[in-house]
Design a protein around this motif. Structure first.
Motif, PDB file in Angstrom:
ATOM      1  N   UNK A 128       0.771  -1.049  -0.023  1.00 43.93           N
ATOM      2  CA  UNK A 128       0.020   0.013  -0.062  1.00 43.93           C
ATOM      3  C   UNK A 128       0.800   1.203  -0.145  1.00 43.93           C
ATOM      4  N   UNK A 129       0.314   2.385  -0.206  1.00 47.01           N
ATOM      5  CA  UNK A 129       0.851   3.564  -0.064  1.00 47.01           C
ATOM      6  C   UNK A 129       0.334   4.328   1.149  1.00 47.01           C
ATOM      7  N   UNK A 130       0.402   5.630   1.364  1.00 47.75           N
ATOM      8  CA  UNK A 130       0.074   6.206   2.539  1.00 47.75           C
ATOM      9  C   UNK A 130      -1.628   6.295   2.451  1.00 47.75           C
ATOM     10  N   UNK A 131      -2.175   6.192   1.226  1.00 53.00           N
ATOM     11  CA  UNK A 131      -3.619   6.279   1.273  1.00 53.00           C
ATOM     12  C   UNK A 131      -4.564   5.033   0.931  1.00 53.00           C
ATOM     13  N   UNK A 132      -4.081   3.977   0.074  1.00 50.48           N
ATOM     14  CA  UNK A 132      -4.706   3.048  -0.392  1.00 50.48           C
ATOM     15  C   UNK A 132      -3.920   1.673  -0.469  1.00 50.48           C
ATOM     16  N   UNK A 133      -4.552   0.623  -1.055  1.00 55.84           N
ATOM     17  CA  UNK A 133      -3.965  -0.735  -1.271  1.00 55.84           C
ATOM     18  C   UNK A 133      -3.318  -0.478  -2.712  1.00 55.84           C
ATOM     19  N   UNK A 134      -2.153  -0.711  -3.067  1.00 56.02           N
ATOM     20  CA  UNK A 134      -1.564  -0.802  -4.279  1.00 56.02           C
ATOM     21  C   UNK A 134      -1.195  -2.168  -4.997  1.00 56.02           C
ATOM     22  N   UNK A 135      -1.038  -3.164  -4.231  1.00 52.16           N
ATOM     23  CA  UNK A 135      -0.730  -4.553  -4.684  1.00 52.16           C
ATOM     24  C   UNK A 135      -1.236  -5.672  -3.893  1.00 52.16           C
ATOM     25  N   UNK A 136      -1.810  -6.355  -4.872  1.00 52.40           N
ATOM     26  CA  UNK A 136      -1.860  -7.917  -4.175  1.00 52.40           C
ATOM     27  C   UNK A 136      -1.324  -8.800  -5.157  1.00 52.40           C
ATOM     28  N   UNK A 137      -0.479  -9.739  -4.601  1.00 49.67           N
ATOM     29  CA  UNK A 137       0.500 -10.368  -5.285  1.00 49.67           C
ATOM     30  C   UNK A 137       0.497 -11.851  -4.571  1.00 49.67           C
TER      31      UNK A 137
END
Length: 151
Positions: A14-23
């Protein structure tokens, strides 16, 4: 964040605000990853896999991808839980009926599988095609996800 699931281990970022990756493969967690968002994503994914959740609420963000890929990914979110559609239907929905193979490539690059339900896209014949590449393991995971949604 790494955690175990019925599909095998998953990694989240994630970044500070949101999920960015599911791997499905190992990845390094960003030093700025928001731990509350990672925990929410983990909890929601586990609830989904248990058949207890049909809609994700964790905030997510696409941090890469072409405008075409992002358009495809956003369209995938509109496929209702428990339903499937074919690549050609996705292509038609975005007004690019000749882009069937490109839809498949966009699905392959989906940074948020499970959350962005590319597993709901199947071949025109009804056959399962590609998931995390075309490996038999990927197809088995796709089948598991679809089975969960049919309960």
């Amino acid at each position: 964040m790494k955690f175990d699931t019925s599909l095998g281990p998953l990694w989240l970022d994630a970044n500070e605000h949101a999920l960015t990756t599911v791997s499905y493969t190992e990845l390094s967690e960003s030093p700025t990853a928001n731990s509350a968002i990672l925990k929410q994503a983990k909890d929601e994914i586990l609830a989904f896999l248990a058949g207890d959740l049909t809609n994700f609420t964790v905030p997510y963000e696409f941090t890469y991808g072409t405008s075409f890929q992002r358009e495809v990914w956003q369209t995938l979110v509109e496929i209702p839980y428990g339903e499937t559609c074919c690549y050609q239907e996705v292509a038609a929905k975005i007004g690019r009926s000749q882009a069937v193979r490109a839809i498949g490539q966009a699905n392959r690059r989906n940074p948020l599988p499970i959350i962005i339900p590319c597993h709901r896209v199947i071949g025109k014949s009804g056959k399962l095609t590609g998931y995390t590449g075309s490996s038999s393991e990927g197809l088995a995971i796709k089948q598991q996800l679809l089975t969960i949604e049919q309960r």
